[in-house]
Write an enzyme that holds these catalytic residues in place. Structure first.
Site, PDB file in Angstrom:
ATOM      1  N   ASP A 140       0.846  -1.200   0.000  1.00  0.00           N
ATOM      2  CA  ASP A 140       0.000   0.000   0.000  1.00  0.00           C
ATOM      3  C   ASP A 140       0.880   1.248   0.000  1.00  0.00           C
ATOM      4  O   ASP A 140       2.029   1.195   0.412  1.00  0.00           O
ATOM      5  CB  ASP A 140      -0.890   0.022   1.244  1.00  0.00           C
ATOM      6  CG  ASP A 140      -1.899  -1.112   1.238  1.00  0.00           C
ATOM      7  OD1 ASP A 140      -2.166  -1.655   0.156  1.00  0.00           O
ATOM      8  OD2 ASP A 140      -2.382  -1.457   2.320  1.00  0.00           O
TER       9      ASP A 140
HETATM   10  N1  URA Z   1      -1.414  -5.954   3.585  1.00  0.00           N
HETATM   11  C1  URA Z   1      -1.871  -4.692   3.645  1.00  0.00           C
HETATM   12  O1  URA Z   1      -2.947  -4.428   4.152  1.00  0.00           O
HETATM   13  N2  URA Z   1      -1.101  -3.701   3.112  1.00  0.00           N
HETATM   14  C2  URA Z   1       0.121  -3.925   2.547  1.00  0.00           C
HETATM   15  O2  URA Z   1       0.791  -2.980   2.101  1.00  0.00           O
HETATM   16  C3  URA Z   1       0.581  -5.241   2.504  1.00  0.00           C
HETATM   17  C4  URA Z   1      -0.201  -6.255   3.012  1.00  0.00           C
END
Ligand code: URA
Length: 233
Positions: free
Chosen positions: A102
């Protein structure tokens, strides 16, 4: 692509002639004689016939990047900076991301132009561990470790997540190991137990660990051992 197809893609070589060259032992793949028409040959291999190059192997690139917060895991975007803006893409062309993070998340990101390699790493059934350090808004409730180990029901996909290992390091910080990678998986798992992720940092994918000498935004090429680790079971 099949070896006979690579040979017959040359001007004026029929499939029958290609098979004849193979049967006569005149073809080599990466320096090794090969006579099997159906052999799958990657675009990174060099194919020669009687010493002439039929396919010059493309150069495969494998990088690890320390993704900083605020940078998008994408190859292009009209509004946000992407991880590609951090990389000298003239040296490392045609990269794609093997496992997104993310925008707010930090840590290990792998990039390559080798689609087979990244598929092996990221396919849902690969079961390669992914290790994160997660910080939450509230202290972990006593049942969080057990609920993550049992799996969390994801309504949208109609599935229960694979057992995940949560190892609290303090009240709101933990090491979390997942064996799959679903959309916003960690945020959704914590949401399901009434908590919220405030920081997420990926430390490891499979046997590849984020190099501690890298600063956020830095990257380096993978070692041969790191590259090969992906195809080891
Ligand atoms: N799970 C998430 O919620 N965000 C990430 O960046 C990676 C795994």
């Amino acid at each position: 692509m099949k070896l006979s197809r690579i040979l017959s893609n040359q001007n004026g070589v029929s499939r029958k002639q290609a098979n004849g060259l193979l049967a006569a032992g005149l073809v080599q793949v990466d320096g090794t004689p090969c006579s099997e028409p159906a052999q799958e040959v990657s675009r990174f291999s060099t194919v020669t016939c009687q010493g002439h190059i039929v396919q010059a192997g493309a150069v495969a690139h494998y990088l690890m990047l320390y993704k900083p917060a605020g940078i998008l895991s994408a190859t292009t975007d009209t509004t946000h900076s992407t991880v590609m803006d951090l990389i000298d893409t003239s040296h490392y062309p045609e990269l794609h991301i093997a496992g997104r993070l993310d925008r707010a998340s930090t840590g290990l990101m792998l990039l390559t132009n080798d689609g087979q390699w990244s598929r092996t790493l990221t396919e849902p059934d690969s079961e390669k561990p992914k290790v994160y350090r997660v910080t939450t808004a509230y202290e972990f409730s006593p049942d969080t470790v057990d609920r993550f180990a049992a799996g969390i029901w994801f309504e949208y996909e109609q599935l229960t997540t694979r057992p995940a290992t949560l190892e609290p390091l303090s009240g709101r910080v933990a090491k979390l190991t997942l064996y799959e990678g679903r959309y916003h998986q960690i945020k959704r798992m914590f949401h399901a137990v009434g908590n919220r992720v405030v920081a997420l940092h990926r430390e490891q994918i499979g046997d590849i660990e984020l190099d501690h000498t890298l600063a956020p935004g830095d990257y380096r090429t993978l070692t041969q051992q790191e590259i090969d680790s992906v195809n080891q079971v």
